[in-house]
Design a protein around this motif. Structure first.
Motif, PDB file in Angstrom:
ATOM      1  N   ARG A 481       0.843  -1.205   0.000  1.00 25.53           N
ATOM      2  CA  ARG A 481       0.000   0.000   0.000  1.00 25.53           C
ATOM      3  C   ARG A 481       0.872   1.247   0.000  1.00 25.53           C
ATOM      4  O   ARG A 481       1.916   1.287   0.657  1.00 25.53           O
ATOM      5  N   TYR A 521      -9.234   6.652  -4.324  1.00 31.44           N
ATOM      6  CA  TYR A 521      -8.808   5.854  -3.173  1.00 31.44           C
ATOM      7  C   TYR A 521      -8.802   6.668  -1.886  1.00 31.44           C
ATOM      8  O   TYR A 521      -8.531   6.155  -0.818  1.00 31.44           O
ATOM      9  N   ARG A 576      -6.548  -2.941  -6.281  1.00 36.49           N
ATOM     10  CA  ARG A 576      -7.455  -1.797  -6.147  1.00 36.49           C
ATOM     11  C   ARG A 576      -8.527  -2.066  -5.088  1.00 36.49           C
ATOM     12  O   ARG A 576      -8.897  -1.172  -4.335  1.00 36.49           O
ATOM     13  N   LEU A 579      -7.137  -1.189  -1.839  1.00 34.88           N
ATOM     14  CA  LEU A 579      -7.035   0.256  -1.615  1.00 34.88           C
ATOM     15  C   LEU A 579      -8.412   0.893  -1.414  1.00 34.88           C
ATOM     16  O   LEU A 579      -8.534   1.941  -0.794  1.00 34.88           O
ATOM     17  N   LEU A 580      -9.444   0.232  -1.960  1.00 33.86           N
ATOM     18  CA  LEU A 580     -10.794   0.799  -1.899  1.00 33.86           C
ATOM     19  C   LEU A 580     -11.606   0.226  -0.740  1.00 33.86           C
ATOM     20  O   LEU A 580     -12.830   0.294  -0.750  1.00 33.86           O
TER      21      LEU A 580
END
Lengths: 785, 428, 152
Positions: A481, A521, A576, A579-580
């Protein structure tokens, strides 16, 4: 011209209604669950009523009668006109350029006014900042995917207020309680007594009712029109040739002007020998402008032949030797030197970068782009004593009026703008240069003039989407991350040129950093995003282009996030998703698109899928592009899948259309388009060298529309912003080659091609960028300029 | 043994001396000639000679002063630049005598006695009459002088050694000038003179050997020059222009277009624009008469193919189940078919017709590729037609595929163009 | 300038124009039939497509003198042909249109296709429609609408 809705037709597809039980109240909370339900579009009977009439004369009388002072009837506000003959006419504040806004905004009013779409006529709003200012843009204009977002409440309220007044008028006449009455299909009914009156019968009485200050709006569950795929009202006229665009206007006595602008941008006219032109039958006169020559003829062809026969000499001016490589070098120098105006800064970017488990850096470049709408620039101007009448398509009627007035040297109210359908906007008609030039020409002519630019003029004298140079870097922790994020945007500022008050006091152009400063994000820990304004040489003008700032930034951010995923060996969707984890709407569209695209299923050699997720213009979109790359480096599009959550939807057909068209618009640009300069001249000229995607290069597009109860988001530009990174991510998946510059250079994609490594694309050290930014911030704190 | 060696050595030494003598012996003085009187008639005749010999095409840069030279010619062994032939004394030929000029044009030796490269087509101009050459000089002397120093050539070794040209001349320079054939009519003789001397048609249309010499035995049977194919223009009815009427030939040379024969492009279009279009109708007819009498050669693509793919097509589409290169067809149907039409007849104008052209029957698609890259424009009595260039946004692979599709569909031949060929053509 | 008589949409129309003037401008600027659009002027976009004796041609590069006695049909009248009517109806049913500027040409190309090939395949659609550019990206709907029209 007025437009009427065709009869209802079969809806095109279903909408997935996403019931998020916590809705908007909880903001970005964890999604508790989804319930997918396909809403079956109603299959309705249809007739074959297509207007087979021939071309019809232009009548601006329609507009004047309903929008002007001459209207007689019920006129509760800026938008609604009901005649005693029960003709309901709606004045649509936004302009129709293909996005379907006449239909969408019509639906908003009609929903609350309780009229059927088949009962209304639609006219475009005249220039009037007081009445038709766009709430989000704060000027009368159409752009930035703001129309529905801005109109969502005001237009429904307008419809509701008018309905309340009409019901009250009827109730008073009948001596009954208004609460016992209701409205339906342009009439008020009192069921208890069986009485009813058409709106037309009520116009006088309703005009005497004071406009209510507060009106209740329908609960979405009560919507009759909103959310249904109502047919577009502008379609019938557009399939039978009767639709009138600016270029189609004919007024009595009108002549035709064809223009040659100085081929060197910023250059001026030195002289013209038009003796040969004058000998051509049908050529009437030559008009000299400071930077252009126009020949007027009895028709376009005579004028064009005349122009071709002119011997024109130009003063090329300062840009005589200007070329794209020099522009890039200059921009790189400026970007490197900084300082950047800080858009977002938090934490210790440099420290976190240094301490990160992994560091990734990249530089991206994006070219000048031309709008190239299918309708070349055109305007009809009739200069009369003390004023002028103008017929043209414009996204900014009142700006056009003001700028035309300036050219003509008259007061704005002396300039009448008859706005027309626009044959493709994409931002081009936020500019008024073509109207101003038509005014400058018509000023010298004793007759009305239709100025038509050739395609070549349109391409070589556009105001271009800026070139951008982005340097971006991230430090990743053990989980992959980002713990440090630095992004420097360099480019010309459209805001500074077009709407200077929109600039932030510290020099940030909010457009240039849109969706870079607040990625989907969320803000990363230890984040710096800054902007370096580069000033193109005078004569090179930058402008809005479909997707505005996000088109450029989503390409950078979503390419880079893809790079990060690959850098830590993670699947781009899974990366993703992680991150979301706190952005459920984004995660939902991502999951849905990935599932529908068959993410992860095997593909042939040199074929790949690329994914992006974005939050732009208030809507959440995920897109997956599947593409194949030949051994020679040519790219073939195989399939496009998008999932969209744009909240409450007015007309799902329009959402689909915009997604389909927007993404193809963006893919076209990514594949082939870039405006380049050589010796101060634009090198591209027409569709042979500024290539357009064709039907045989277009893959199937699957749009998954996930309707949620969130406020409506914009949609017109969202496909475009999604397109390029989804494609280049797919190319990376197919070939392992990361495309960091648009348009895609196919030489990089040849099998066995050497990896790119242009020195100009060397990333700026993140520490240097941070230091520069901090230096600027310190200076700003000290009050220095 | 030693004797044998010494003989060999002696022979070698003699050889070197002879070679050196050939190469470096000073050129003999230019043959003195009587200067004709510079009458307006002579100057006008000189102007016509200049036109027919197409001097301006090579001796002018794009947009530059006429005859001031400087045009670059990219050859396999380097680039050479045409010299200034305006009467400027310092940088042009203002100081040259008539004799020196005559020697340069007909023998390829310049004012200083230096060898000229055969890019100046003295192998053809050798056949010019002295009177024509001197008339030409008289005309050139009337031009405005341009002070334009000659651009040094950029040739690689050994091609930068001018004296070596002498060996080349020994091998390839014609021994005799033009001799009219008394058994042939006057127009045939005039045509022969125009084709073989002034027009120097063979410089492009006659094949060359490895040493750049013309294969005179295969005269006018076609060659590739500067990336373009100069087609077989012998009298062969299929491979040459034997099937053309004399009127077709004259029309083509006049405007660059003859119905059913296609539009000229590239270097041929230049030759027409600068030179052939300005010749008298009688001269154009004479050229046609001569060309139709040349020995037939079956080299090159046959131009009158009518393959089933074409005969089964309509204006608006190929036969169903078209088997052509699918990738190439994708390009063709998007960017090309709107004008060319699928049956080879041309959609809006027959000027865009591809049917029966040698270009589309050439498996390498050389001229097809060049035309796609550079576009085309022609104005004829039949009208004006143009084609834009597609070089900017179509890849080498796409253009090669499109060329192959065109060759297969319209020419019935098997297209063999490769992306590399297109890359090479781009660099021309 | 010559006096030219054109058979346009079933009517004989007269125009005093240069013989090399493209049909497009005769239709638009002289006869007032503005449904036929100017897009590129080089036969690359198809916005100017009209039918000449039923055949789709790019009127921007068709000299008016080349039309002769042939019947010219423009988008204003193509709805009177069975294929044109089918096409327009399908265009409405599938909501093909966005800005609409290219659609005159799209409808004309599609109507010509359907008139000669009642059940076109995807390849037939590519061949007939690839010369028509649309900036709004209506291609997927055009393809579906042609198939719909073919079935009606």
């Amino acid at each position: 011209m007025t437009l009427r809705a065709p009869p209802p037709l079969i809806g095109t597809a279903g909408v997935e209604v996403v019931a998020d039980r916590r809705k908007v109240l909880l903001g970005g909370g964890l999604v508790l669950g989804f319930a997918f339900a396909a809403v079956k579009a109603h299959a309705r009977s249809t007739d074959q009523r297509v207007n087979n009439a021939g071309a019809q004369p232009v009548s601006n009388k329609d507009v004047a009668d309903v929008a002007g002072a001459g209207f007689v009837g019920f006129k509760p506000d800026a938008f609604i006109r009901i005649s005693p003959q029960n003709q309901v006419t709606l004045i649509i504040p936004n302009v129709e350029m293909g996005q379907g806004i006449y239909t969408g905004e019509c639906m908003l009013i009609a929903e609350e006014l309780e009229v059927g779409l088949d009962q209304v006529a639609v006219v475009p709003a005249p220039p009037d900042e007081a009445l038709y200012k766009q709430p989000l843009l704060q000027f009368q204009g159409t752009g930035g995917s703001t129309s529905i977002r801005g109109a969502w409440e005001p237009l429904r309220k307008a419809g509701a207020a008018a309905r309340v007044m009409l019901i009250q008028a009827a109730a008073q006449g009948w001596g009954v309680n208004p609460a016992e009455c209701h409205a339906e299909r342009a009439q008020v009914l009192h069921l208890a007594s069986g009485r009813f009156a058409t709106y037309g019968q009520l116009v006088n009485a309703a005009s005497r009712i004071p406009k209510p200050q507060q009106v209740a709006l329908k609960d979405p569950s009560q919507f009759k029109l909103i959310g249904k795929p109502a047919p577009r009202i502008d379609t019938p006229a557009k399939v039978n040739g009767t639709a009138m665009y600016g270029i189609d206007i004919m007024v009595p006595g009108m002549k035709f002007a064809v223009v040659a602008n100085c081929p060197v941008l910023g250059g001026t006219l030195a002289g013209v020998d038009d003796s040969a032109a004058k000998a051509i039958p049908g050529v009437l006169q030559t008009v000299r402008l400071p930077n252009a020559v126009a020949v007027i003829g009895e028709h376009f062809w005579a004028a064009k032949q005349g122009l071709d026969a002119c011997r024109i000499s130009w003063n090329p001016g300062a840009n005589a030797k200007l070329g794209s490589p020099a522009l890039w070098a200059d921009m790189a120098r400026v970007a490197q030197a900084g300082p950047g105006a800080v858009a977002v800064q938090q934490g210790d970017v440099a420290g976190a970068y240094k301490g990160a488990k992994k560091q990734v850096e990249a530089v991206y470049r994006q070219p000048f782009l031309c709008h190239a709408p299918m309708e070349p620039q055109a305007a009809v101007v009739h200069v009369t004593g003390g004023g002028a009448e103008i017929w043209a398509g414009t996204q900014v009627p009142s700006r056009a009026q003001a700028f035309a007035a300036k050219v003509l040297g008259v007061a704005p109210e002396k300039v009448i703008i008859h706005n027309q359908l626009i044959g493709g906007g994409f931002g081009r008609k936020l500019e008024t240069d073509y109207i101003e030039q038509a005014c400058a020409i018509a000023k010298q002519c004793p007759y009305p003039v239709k100025m038509v630019w050739t395609r070549e003029e349109d391409m070589q004298h556009d105001n271009y989407r800026p070139m951008y140079l982005d340097r971006i870097s991230a430090g990743l922790d053990a989980d992959g991350r980002p713990v440090s994020w630095s992004h420097r945007v360099a480019g010309a500022s459209v805001t500074a040129r077009y709407a200077p008050p929109g600039m932030k006091p510290n020099g940030v152009d909010p457009d240039a950093v849109e969706d870079a400063a607040e990625p989907v994000y969320g803000v990363f820990p230890n984040m710096l995003v800054d902007f370096v304004q580069w000033h193109p040489p005078a004569g090179v003008v930058v402008s809005w282009w479909r997707g505005v700032g996000p088109t450029h930034n989503i390409f950078v951010v979503e390419s880079f996030v893809d790079e990060l995923a690959h850098a830590v060996g993670k699947d781009p969707v899974a990366y993703r998703r992680d991150l979301l984890r706190n952005v459920p709407r984004a995660r939902a569209v991502l999951d849905r698109a990935a599932q529908a695209a068959g993410w992860g299923s095997p593909l042939p050699a040199r074929t790949g899928r690329g994914v992006i997720v974005q939050k732009c213009f208030g809507s959440y979109i995920a897109a997956v592009v599947e593409a194949a790359v030949s051994d020679e480096g040519d790219v073939t599009l195989r399939k496009i899948t998008t999932a969209v959550d744009c909240g409450l939807t007015v007309n799902p057909t329009l959402v689909r259309q915009q997604l389909e068209g927007g993404i193809l618009f963006g893919l076209t640009a990514a594949l082939w388009q870039g405006i380049t300069l050589k010796d101060g001249r634009v090198e591209q000229s027409n569709f042979n060298d500024y290539r357009m995607l064709r039907i045989n290069e277009t893959p199937p597009i699957d749009v998954i529309h996930m309707s949620t109860a969130n406020p409506p988001g914009g949609i017109g530009e969202t496909g475009t912003t999604a397109a390029a990174p989804a494609l280049t991510n797919a190319i990376f998946a197919a070939t392992g080659v990361r495309i960091r510059e648009l348009p895609i250079d196919r030489a990089l994609l040849k099998k066995g091609a050497k990896p790119q490594g242009a020195a100009v694309l060397a990333p700026l050290g993140v520490a240097a960028a941070a230091a520069l930014a901090q230096g600027l911030a310190a200076k700003a704190a000290e009050g220095e300029p | 043994m030693r004797r044998v060696l010494s003989v060999i050595l002696s022979l070698a030494v003699i050889g070197v001396i002879v070679a050196a003598a050939i190469a470096y012996w000073p050129a003999g003085p230019a043959r003195a000639v009587a200067a004709p009187a510079r009458t307006p008639e002579l100057i006008a005749r000189g102007q016509y000679i200049a036109t027919a010999a197409d001097c301006v095409a090579c001796h002018t840069t794009e947009g530059g002063q006429l005859y001031a030279g400087g045009r670059a010619f990219k050859l396999p062994f380097g680039t050479i630049y045409s010299p200034n032939i305006t009467p400027d004394r310092e940088t042009g030929i203002g100081g040259w005598t008539d004799a020196a000029f005559l020697r340069a044009v007909k023998q390829g030796v310049d004012d200083d006695g230096q060898e000229l490269y055969p890019a100046l087509p003295y192998t053809s101009y050798h056949r010019m009459s002295d009177g024509d050459v001197l008339a030409l000089k008289a005309y050139l002397d009337t031009l405005p002088a341009a002070h334009a120093p000659n651009h040094p050539n950029a040739l690689s070794f050994p091609f930068n050694q001018r004296p070596l040209v002498r060996f080349w001349k020994i091998l390839f320079m014609p021994r005799s000038g033009f001799a009219p054939d008394a058994s042939k009519p006057a127009d045939w003789n005039r045509g022969a003179y125009l084709v073989t001397a002034l027009g120097h048609c063979g410089e492009c249309h006659t094949p060359r050997n490895l040493m750049y010499g013309l294969k005179t035995g295969q005269a006018l049977s076609g060659e590739t020059v500067q990336g373009w194919s100069a087609w077989n223009i012998t009298s062969d009815p299929h491979h040459g222009i034997g099937g053309w009427g004399a009127g077709d030939i004259a029309a083509y040379l006049k405007s660059g277009y003859a119905p059913g024969r296609g539009a000229a492009n590239g270097p041929m279009k230049e030759a027409i624009d600068y030179s052939l279009s300005k010749l008298t109708p009688d001269d154009l007819t004479a050229i046609a008469v001569y060309l139709k009498s040349t020995p037939a050669s079956d080299r090159g693509p046959a131009a009158d193919a009518n393959p089933p793919s074409l005969s089964a097509s309509t204006l608006t589409g190929p036969a169903s189940g078209d088997t052509g290169d699918a990738y190439g067809r994708r390009v063709f149907e998007g960017a090309c078919a709107s004008c060319h039409a699928w049956n080879g007849q041309g959609q809006q104008t027959p000027m865009a017709a591809l049917h029966g052209l040698p270009s589309v029957a050439d498996p390498k698609g050389i001229n097809v590729i060049q035309t796609v890259l550079r576009g085309s424009s022609v104005t004829a009595p039949e009208g004006h037609a143009f084609m834009p260039s597609f070089r900017a946004d179509y890849s080498d692979a796409e253009i090669a595929a499109a060329a192959n599709y065109v060759v297969e569909h319209f020419g019935g031949a098997s297209g063999r163009a490769t992306p590399k060929d297109v890359a090479k053509a781009r660099a021309q | 300038m010559v006096a030219i008589v054109l058979n346009v949409n079933g009517q004989m129309r007269q125009a005093e124009v240069p013989p090399d003037m493209p049909l497009l401008w005769v239709l638009r600027d002289v006869l007032g039939l503005t449904g036929t659009k100017y897009g590129c002027g080089i036969a690359q976009c198809g916005a100017c497509t009209v039918h000449v004796d039923g055949r789709p041609v790019r009127s921007c590069v068709l000299p008016v003198s080349a039309v002769g006695n042939a019947a010219v049909t423009t988008v204003e009248a193509v709805g009177q042909t069975p294929a044109g009517a089918k096409t327009q109806k399908a265009w409405l049913e599938l909501e093909v249109v966005q800005c609409g500027y290219c659609q005159s040409g799209q409808v004309m190309s599609a109507a010509a296709l359907l008139a000669r090939t009642p059940s076109p395949t995807d390849a037939d659609i590519d061949i007939a429609m690839a010369g028509n550019i649309c900036r709004c990206g209506t291609y997927p709907r055009i393809r579906e609408a042609i198939k719909r029209a073919a079935k009606s």
